[in-house]
Design a protein around this motif. Structure first.
Motif, PDB file in Angstrom:
ATOM      1  N   ASP A 289       0.857  -1.192   0.000  1.00 32.70           N
ATOM      2  CA  ASP A 289       0.000   0.000   0.000  1.00 32.70           C
ATOM      3  C   ASP A 289       0.887   1.234   0.000  1.00 32.70           C
ATOM      4  N   ILE A 290       0.583   2.199  -0.872  1.00 38.47           N
ATOM      5  CA  ILE A 290       1.447   3.379  -0.937  1.00 38.47           C
ATOM      6  C   ILE A 290       0.656   4.685  -0.973  1.00 38.47           C
ATOM      7  N   PHE A 291       1.343   5.733  -0.509  1.00 35.17           N
ATOM      8  CA  PHE A 291       0.882   7.121  -0.607  1.00 35.17           C
ATOM      9  C   PHE A 291       2.021   7.941  -1.222  1.00 35.17           C
ATOM     10  N   LEU A 292       1.652   8.993  -1.926  1.00 35.26           N
ATOM     11  CA  LEU A 292       2.634   9.962  -2.409  1.00 35.26           C
ATOM     12  C   LEU A 292       2.597  11.147  -1.454  1.00 35.26           C
ATOM     13  N   VAL A 293       3.686  11.340  -0.721  1.00 34.28           N
ATOM     14  CA  VAL A 293       3.748  12.392   0.296  1.00 34.28           C
ATOM     15  C   VAL A 293       4.948  13.285   0.007  1.00 34.28           C
ATOM     16  N   ARG A 294       4.686  14.528  -0.350  1.00 34.50           N
ATOM     17  CA  ARG A 294       5.734  15.506  -0.655  1.00 34.50           C
ATOM     18  C   ARG A 294       6.746  14.927  -1.656  1.00 34.50           C
ATOM     19  N   GLY A 295       6.231  14.315  -2.695  1.00 26.23           N
ATOM     20  CA  GLY A 295       7.068  13.806  -3.765  1.00 26.23           C
ATOM     21  C   GLY A 295       7.725  12.470  -3.490  1.00 26.23           C
TER      22      GLY A 295
END
Length: 207
Positions: free
Chosen positions: A9-15
């Motif tokens: 599971d992933i998120f894009l956080v500040r690039g």
């Protein structure tokens, strides 16, 4: 019995691509690179272009995008482009297949992504021939069909399996109980892939 895929599971956080089940759990040190990609690359280096000592074994990396699918997909393409020898089977037949799940972006745009990016379909969605060519597998929620006591309509599970197989795609049901009872039921219904956090026990059960 082999592991069909590894799920993250992933998120894009500040690039940065961070690994977490919820946004609250994201931490800067838990990156997709450090936890998954670098170890996979190390295996390829160790086994001379294969991911295991078995030179016939192939697997997939199922990337569950939790939010902002389109933006994350663009970042994933940028991220994986230099790593195609490990994640593109047109470059290396033993490469890990990339499958996008979760927030997968607009279906009409799937065709625009590189050939090594595939998608996780849903049995209730409609696909044209171009989108169908980008599908690696079909998934649905186990509890749409059965309750936590396994009461429900097993025939509906079988119908989902039948539809996926008519599309010539493997099928799984996420969120299923991690028990031998559920494994046996899913196998009897024809599910090709069983979600589990107990891979060793699941493999031993089917031996």
């Amino acid at each position: 019995v082999n592991a069909y895929s590894i799920e993250v599971d992933i998120f894009l956080v500040r690039g940065e691509l961070l690994v977490a089940h919820t946004m609250k759990e994201t931490k800067k040190r838990k990156t997709l690179s450090s936890l998954y990609i670098n170890p996979i690359i190390q295996l390829f280096e160790k086994y001379n272009g294969a991911i295991s000592p078995d030179s016939t074994y192939k697997t997939a990396l199922l990337i569950d995008i939790k939010t902002n699918g389109k933006d994350v997909l663009q970042e994933l393409v940028r991220f994986f482009e230099p790593l195609r020898r490990y994640f593109d089977r047109s470059v290396n037949p033993l490469a890990v297949q990339l499958i996008i799940s979760g927030d997968r972006g607009p279906i009409t745009e799937w065709k625009d992504y590189p050939s090594y990016i595939f998608f996780d379909a849903r049995p209730f969605e409609e696909y044209d021939s171009e989108a169908m060519g980008k599908i690696a597998m079909v998934s649905d929620n186990y509890y749409k069909y059965l309750s936590r006591t396994n009461a429900g309509d097993v025939a509906k599970l079988t119908q989902v399996v039948k539809k996926a197989h008519e599309w010539n795609k493997p099928v799984r049901f996420w969120g299923s109980p991690d028990t031998e009872v559920a494994w046996k039921l899913l196998n009897a219904c024809g599910a090709d892939i069983i979600n589990t956090d107990l891979p060793a026990a699941c493999r031993a059960f089917f031996k």
